[in-house]
Design a protein around this motif. Sequence first.
Motif, mmCIF file in Angstrom:
data_model
loop_
_atom_site.group_PDB
_atom_site.id
_atom_site.type_symbol
_atom_site.label_atom_id
_atom_site.label_comp_id
_atom_site.label_asym_id
_atom_site.label_seq_id
_atom_site.Cartn_x
_atom_site.Cartn_y
_atom_site.Cartn_z
ATOM 1 N N VAL A 63 0.825 -1.207 0.000
ATOM 2 C CA VAL A 63 0.000 0.000 0.000
ATOM 3 C C VAL A 63 0.859 1.257 0.000
ATOM 4 O O VAL A 63 0.616 2.200 -0.747
ATOM 5 C CB VAL A 63 -0.958 0.005 1.211
ATOM 6 N N PHE A 97 -3.430 1.857 -3.533
ATOM 7 C CA PHE A 97 -4.815 2.053 -3.939
ATOM 8 C C PHE A 97 -4.880 2.751 -5.298
ATOM 9 O O PHE A 97 -5.685 2.392 -6.160
ATOM 10 C CB PHE A 97 -5.573 2.880 -2.895
ATOM 11 N N ARG A 101 -6.489 1.594 -8.866
ATOM 12 C CA ARG A 101 -7.423 2.445 -9.623
ATOM 13 C C ARG A 101 -6.991 2.549 -11.084
ATOM 14 O O ARG A 101 -7.801 2.446 -12.006
ATOM 15 C CB ARG A 101 -7.502 3.836 -8.993
ATOM 16 N N ASP A 115 -8.705 0.813 5.726
ATOM 17 C CA ASP A 115 -7.816 0.501 4.607
ATOM 18 C C ASP A 115 -8.194 -0.814 3.947
ATOM 19 O O ASP A 115 -8.131 -0.954 2.725
ATOM 20 C CB ASP A 115 -6.364 0.438 5.081
ATOM 21 N N THR A 139 -11.222 -0.126 1.856
ATOM 22 C CA THR A 139 -10.840 0.637 0.662
ATOM 23 C C THR A 139 -10.239 -0.279 -0.390
ATOM 24 O O THR A 139 -10.604 -0.231 -1.562
ATOM 25 C CB THR A 139 -9.830 1.745 1.019
ATOM 26 N N GLY A 140 -9.296 -1.116 0.023
ATOM 27 C CA GLY A 140 -8.652 -2.019 -0.920
ATOM 28 C C GLY A 140 -9.624 -2.985 -1.566
ATOM 29 O O GLY A 140 -9.608 -3.174 -2.783
ATOM 30 N N LEU A 153 -11.958 -1.363 -4.086
ATOM 31 C CA LEU A 153 -11.300 -1.044 -5.350
ATOM 32 C C LEU A 153 -11.126 -2.263 -6.241
ATOM 33 O O LEU A 153 -10.728 -2.134 -7.394
ATOM 34 C CB LEU A 153 -9.927 -0.409 -5.091
#
Length: 233
Positions: free
Chosen positions: A58, A66, A70, A92, A95-96, A99
């Motif tokens: 990360v 991230f 994207r 986190d 979020t990962g 995505l």
Amino acid sequence: MAEGEGRRVLVVDDEPALVDVLATSLRFLGYTVDEAVDGRAALHAARENRPDLVLLDVMLPDMDGFEVVRRLRAGGSGVPVVFLTARESGKDVVTGLDLGADDYITKPFRLDEVAARVRAVIRRTGAAAAPQVLRCADLELDTATYEVRRGGVLVDLSPTEYRLLHCLLLNRGLMLTKEQLMDRVWDYGEGDPAVLKTYVSYLRRKLDALGEPLIHTRRGVGYMLREPEPEGT
């Protein structure tokens, strides 16, 4: 047959020693391994070598993991991603996964755990990573062979022309801004727009020689690839 034979893994971390340990361990299991220590190198390696899985830290020096995901997804790559990180925040993790990451391993970790996760994700996602044939009218792009044909005629494209066409085909019928194309094709959003204009010209010259124009310009905005308008409209 070794468990990783015929499979390719990209290892991305800003700690060269950790990259070396992971790469050595995976190579011992039969995987072909590519290495990168920052986001831009990771995007380039993913695009050029088409790994079966990316082990991705990360915290990277130029962009976080991230953002790498994207850009991979925006460019049409569905390569499975397993995050490696010292972060333990539930935010986190969410979020990962939101995505499109396939798994998440928190440092410190055991090498046998990493190998087991890699094996499981590749097995689970193998069918989803099947090659595609992208089409628009009589234009075809085969992601398995990297061949482009129009009306059955093979079109010889440079790597950059191929990436540009691939991006336009993935977004067929949508107007892409110059900034979006620079970001997705060249991995940066603030390059010289003249470079993009030049490559669009190269691509048009090769495609238009075999049929009606497919790439259209909106002055001051960007470009769109779409099927020709029916006659009489």
